[in-house]
Scaffold this motif. Structure first.
Motif, PDB file in Angstrom:
ATOM      1  N   UNK A   1     -30.021  34.730  -3.912  1.00  8.63           N
ATOM      2  CA  UNK A   1     -30.370  33.603  -4.781  1.00  8.63           C
ATOM      3  C   UNK A   1     -31.796  33.752  -5.298  1.00  8.63           C
ATOM      4  N   UNK A   2     -32.619  34.459  -4.561  1.00  9.94           N
ATOM      5  CA  UNK A   2     -34.008  34.664  -4.948  1.00  9.94           C
ATOM      6  C   UNK A   2     -34.809  35.183  -3.772  1.00  9.94           C
ATOM      7  N   UNK A   3     -36.095  35.392  -4.025  1.00 10.96           N
ATOM      8  CA  UNK A   3     -36.994  35.879  -2.971  1.00 10.96           C
ATOM      9  C   UNK A   3     -38.239  34.997  -2.929  1.00 10.96           C
ATOM     10  N   UNK A   4     -38.884  34.973  -1.757  1.00 10.03           N
ATOM     11  CA  UNK A   4     -40.119  34.203  -1.639  1.00 10.03           C
ATOM     12  C   UNK A   4     -41.312  35.078  -2.039  1.00 10.03           C
ATOM     13  N   UNK A   5     -42.509  34.565  -1.883  1.00 12.45           N
ATOM     14  CA  UNK A   5     -43.713  35.290  -2.304  1.00 12.45           C
ATOM     15  C   UNK A   5     -43.948  36.563  -1.496  1.00 12.45           C
ATOM     16  N   UNK A   6     -43.302  36.684  -0.332  1.00 14.35           N
ATOM     17  CA  UNK A   6     -43.422  37.898   0.487  1.00 14.35           C
ATOM     18  C   UNK A   6     -42.300  38.888   0.218  1.00 14.35           C
ATOM     19  N   UNK A   7     -41.415  38.569  -0.724  1.00 17.74           N
ATOM     20  CA  UNK A   7     -40.317  39.462  -1.057  1.00 17.74           C
ATOM     21  C   UNK A   7     -39.102  39.331  -0.162  1.00 17.74           C
ATOM     22  N   UNK A   8     -39.061  38.291   0.674  1.00 19.56           N
ATOM     23  CA  UNK A   8     -37.913  38.078   1.558  1.00 19.56           C
ATOM     24  C   UNK A   8     -36.860  37.232   0.852  1.00 19.56           C
ATOM     25  N   UNK A   9     -35.610  37.571   1.081  1.00 19.77           N
ATOM     26  CA  UNK A   9     -34.494  36.849   0.468  1.00 19.77           C
ATOM     27  C   UNK A   9     -34.440  35.428   1.029  1.00 19.77           C
ATOM     28  N   UNK A  10     -34.334  34.434   0.123  1.00 18.74           N
ATOM     29  CA  UNK A  10     -34.354  33.030   0.549  1.00 18.74           C
ATOM     30  C   UNK A  10     -32.965  32.434   0.722  1.00 18.74           C
ATOM     31  N   UNK A  11     -31.949  33.111   0.224  1.00 19.41           N
ATOM     32  CA  UNK A  11     -30.582  32.613   0.332  1.00 19.41           C
ATOM     33  C   UNK A  11     -29.659  33.467  -0.513  1.00 19.41           C
ATOM     34  N   UNK A  12     -28.402  33.076  -0.570  1.00 17.00           N
ATOM     35  CA  UNK A  12     -27.403  33.866  -1.268  1.00 17.00           C
ATOM     36  C   UNK A  12     -26.660  33.010  -2.291  1.00 17.00           C
ATOM     37  N   UNK A  13     -26.473  33.551  -3.514  1.00 13.39           N
ATOM     38  CA  UNK A  13     -25.612  32.907  -4.508  1.00 13.39           C
ATOM     39  C   UNK A  13     -24.153  33.171  -4.174  1.00 13.39           C
ATOM     40  N   UNK A  14     -23.833  34.404  -3.851  1.00 16.66           N
ATOM     41  CA  UNK A  14     -22.460  34.789  -3.527  1.00 16.66           C
ATOM     42  C   UNK A  14     -22.467  35.797  -2.385  1.00 16.66           C
ATOM     43  N   UNK A  15     -21.468  35.691  -1.510  1.00 12.19           N
ATOM     44  CA  UNK A  15     -21.271  36.663  -0.424  1.00 12.19           C
ATOM     45  C   UNK A  15     -19.796  37.033  -0.400  1.00 12.19           C
ATOM     46  N   UNK A  16     -19.505  38.317  -0.565  1.00 10.96           N
ATOM     47  CA  UNK A  16     -18.138  38.823  -0.504  1.00 10.96           C
ATOM     48  C   UNK A  16     -17.992  39.571   0.814  1.00 10.96           C
ATOM     49  N   UNK A  17     -17.387  38.920   1.792  1.00 17.69           N
ATOM     50  CA  UNK A  17     -17.271  39.507   3.121  1.00 17.69           C
ATOM     51  C   UNK A  17     -15.971  40.309   3.180  1.00 17.69           C
ATOM     52  N   UNK A  18     -16.094  41.584   3.524  1.00 19.73           N
ATOM     53  CA  UNK A  18     -14.954  42.495   3.570  1.00 19.73           C
ATOM     54  C   UNK A  18     -14.384  42.569   4.978  1.00 19.73           C
ATOM     55  N   UNK A  19     -13.170  43.091   5.080  1.00 17.90           N
ATOM     56  CA  UNK A  19     -12.539  43.261   6.386  1.00 17.90           C
ATOM     57  C   UNK A  19     -13.343  44.238   7.235  1.00 17.90           C
ATOM     58  N   UNK A  20     -13.349  44.000   8.544  1.00 19.21           N
ATOM     59  CA  UNK A  20     -14.015  44.901   9.477  1.00 19.21           C
ATOM     60  C   UNK A  20     -13.281  46.239   9.495  1.00 19.21           C
ATOM     61  N   UNK A  21     -14.039  47.339   9.572  1.00 16.72           N
ATOM     62  CA  UNK A  21     -13.459  48.672   9.635  1.00 16.72           C
ATOM     63  C   UNK A  21     -13.613  49.190  11.067  1.00 16.72           C
ATOM     64  N   UNK A  22     -12.490  49.528  11.690  1.00 16.74           N
ATOM     65  CA  UNK A  22     -12.507  50.081  13.043  1.00 16.74           C
ATOM     66  C   UNK A  22     -12.669  51.589  12.930  1.00 16.74           C
ATOM     67  N   UNK A  23     -13.738  52.135  13.495  1.00 13.58           N
ATOM     68  CA  UNK A  23     -14.035  53.556  13.364  1.00 13.58           C
ATOM     69  C   UNK A  23     -13.173  54.444  14.257  1.00 13.58           C
ATOM     70  N   UNK A  24     -12.406  53.856  15.147  1.00 16.83           N
ATOM     71  CA  UNK A  24     -11.540  54.658  16.003  1.00 16.83           C
ATOM     72  C   UNK A  24     -10.127  54.768  15.433  1.00 16.83           C
TER      73      UNK A  24
END
Length: 87
Positions: free
Chosen positions: A41-64
């Motif tokens: 959503x944006x960053x603060x004066x230190x360049x840290x992310x302040x929040x999210x406009x959108x999050x697309x969460x994908x299925x977990x991938x099992x490496x085994x």
């Protein structure tokens, strides 16, 4: 496991008009990886992310797990399978 496809066209029209940089965020554990594609959503004066406009969460991938891809190629060999496994 099914293959996932992302199209950002639908998602970008739902957020305010501004330059957009989607990030791929991941968490790797011993035998799995969790992924998401996120639009800050944006960053603060230190360049840290302040929040999210959108999050697309994908299925977990099992490496085994072992993946098998069935394909038809130009040699006419129907039903050829290629085993793919995590290293």
């Amino acid at each position: 496991m099914k293959q996932q496809e992302l199209s950002f066209d639908d998602w970008t029209s739902m957020v305010p008009m501004r330059p957009q940089m989607w990030l791929v965020v991941y968490c790797r554990e011993t035998d799995s990886v969790r992924l998401e594609a996120s639009l800050p959503a944006g960053v603060d004066s230190n360049g840290k992310i302040i929040g999210w406009d959108k999050r697309l969460i994908l299925d977990e991938v099992n490496l085994t797990d072992q993946f098998v891809e069935a394909r038809n190629d130009e040699r006419g060999e129907d039903g050829v399978a290629v085993a793919i496994s995590a290293r």
